[in-house]
Design an enzyme around this catalytic site. Structure first.
Site, short mmCIF file in Angstrom:
data_model
loop_
_atom_site.label_atom_id
_atom_site.label_comp_id
_atom_site.label_asym_id
_atom_site.label_seq_id
_atom_site.Cartn_x
_atom_site.Cartn_y
_atom_site.Cartn_z
N CYS A 163 0.85 -1.31 0.05
CA CYS A 163 -0.20 -0.06 0.05
C CYS A 163 0.89 1.15 -0.11
O CYS A 163 1.50 1.71 1.06
CB CYS A 163 -0.98 -0.05 1.11
N CYS A 166 -0.61 4.32 2.12
CA CYS A 166 -0.43 4.05 3.55
C CYS A 166 1.26 4.43 3.82
O CYS A 166 1.25 4.77 4.74
CB CYS A 166 -0.72 2.45 4.13
N ASP A 167 2.01 3.81 3.16
CA ASP A 167 3.40 3.72 3.46
C ASP A 167 4.46 4.69 2.65
O ASP A 167 5.44 5.00 3.13
CB ASP A 167 4.03 2.24 3.58
#
Ligand code: NAP
Length: 342
Positions: A163, A166-167
């Site tokens: 992701c 997300c990261d």
């Protein structure tokens, strides 16, 4: 024949959608019962995909970030505080008798019968219940390539993730060459997103044509920071604590090469967790639950609502899943009131 316990609302799943639905349903005095799901593998655990994320920096209200597992424990605590009950291997538990918190032995749902009301929900350790309304919030599981080093580096925070949103903004990825694996819209979107942080982004695709929509594909092809590596599969990910390179194989020539990267993002699609529904809810061809009205949480079966990634292949964010969980609980409450059961 013994009668099953009767519940007003059963919530299946325990990511942001499930716990938010539980918070709202509990505060509406529906005393929801949640099947949080069992830890069946390292990447399929109660709490969902947030349990696999390190810092969450984009969820409003956490200016100094929060780890995914911390956030899920908070959502769980909040839902339990208002009277949510959960199905464990030792029966139904409340906030007072669950010392293991989110790491308790919860039951998965083994099967549902949505053919008549009340609906019937059966756990994988035998607990069966009748429910007036059901909220499906089982999420979707990111697909991985299935390489040993991929799993090792993903679980240790070693720069491998499924992701980018997300990261990708984590400091460890700044000004490094990064790779995205896949050729669909997600891969292109993630590659484009990562250009904000990376020195360059390799888009590694196994064919010579992207699956992504033309507009997205053109975006990737025209981005000076993206280099598309065509006809390449990933054989391995190298690095002890943090990924340092990916080993690629050319599908046309068989030639192997190592390409230096400081991070790698797998974007080869998601699989919604809908197998237990056994075809009883309308889904699209890839298995995502179809919402009858895209602005609400209603599904093809009246009294069954869906929230979060299980019904959303577009956004897939904690905040959107939580919002959908909120909608599902309100929809369920109103529907129960219309039925005269609340
Ligand atoms: P997808 O369209 O299914 O694409 C998956 C990609 O991963 C494909 O290019 C596929 O290669 C590749 N792949 C699959 N398994 C692989 C493996 N084992 N090794 C290497 N490559 C592999 O999935 P997605 O990109 O997540 O998109 C899912 C849906 O969401 C689509 O409908 C998409 O349009 C939508 N979406 C839309 C947007 C947007 O509009 N902004 C953004 C994201 C997603 P092949 O092409 O060779 O099969």
């Amino acid at each position: 024949m013994t009668e099953n316990p009767k519940e007003k609302v059963v919530i299946i799943g325990s990511g942001p959608a499930g716990w938010t639905a539980a918070i709202y349903a509990a505060r509406a005095n529906l005393s929801p019962l949640v099947f949080p799901g069992r830890a069946v593998s390292k990447d399929l655990v109660p709490g969902g995909q947030l349990m696999l994320t390190t810092d969450v920096e984009n969820y409003p209200g956490y200016p100094n970030a929060v780890t995914g597992p911390e956030m899920m424990q908070d959502l769980f605590n909040q839902a339990m505080r208002f009277g949510t009950r959960v199905v464990t291997d030792d029966g139904i538990k409340t906030a007072d008798d669950l010392p293991g918190g989110l790491f308790s032995m919860f039951q998965n749902v083994a099967s549902v019968d949505l053919s008549k009301r009340p609906f019937h929900v059966t756990g994988d350790n035998g607990y069966a219940v009748d429910a007036e309304a059901v909220i499906i919030a089982t999420g979707a599981k990111a697909n991985w390539l299935g390489l040993e080093n991929e799993q090792r580096l993903a679980q240790s925070g070693g720069g491998v993730s499924a992701c980018a949103v997300c990261d990708g903004a984590l400091p460890m990825f700044r000004d490094k060459p990064l790779a995205v694996i896949g050729g669909g819209d997600s891969a292109v979107e993630e590659a484009t997103y990562l250009t904000k942080f990376a020195s360059k982004v390799y888009l590694v695709h196994r064919r010579d044509e992207l699956r992504a929509s033309k507009i997205m594909a053109d975006r990737a092809k025209n981005d000076p920071k993206i280099e598309i590596l065509w006809n390449k599969t990933v054989l391995d990910m190298l690095g002890d604590d943090v990924i340092t390179a990916m080993r690629l194989k050319d599908t046309q020539t068989g030639e192997e090469s190592d390409v230096e990267v400081g991070g790698l993002f797998v974007a080869i699609g998601h699989t919604p967790i809908t197998g237990f529904l056994d075809g009883q809810l309308e889904t699209d061809e890839t298995g995502y639950v179809i919402l009858k009205d895209p602005y609400r949480s209603t599904t093809s079966v009246e009294g069954v609502f869906a929230a979060g990634d299980v019904a959303d292949h577009v956004y897939r964010q904690a905040i959107t899943a939580a919002g959908m969980g909120c909608k599902a609980a309100i929809d369920a409450e109103r529907w129960l009131a219309d039925q005269g059961t609340h």
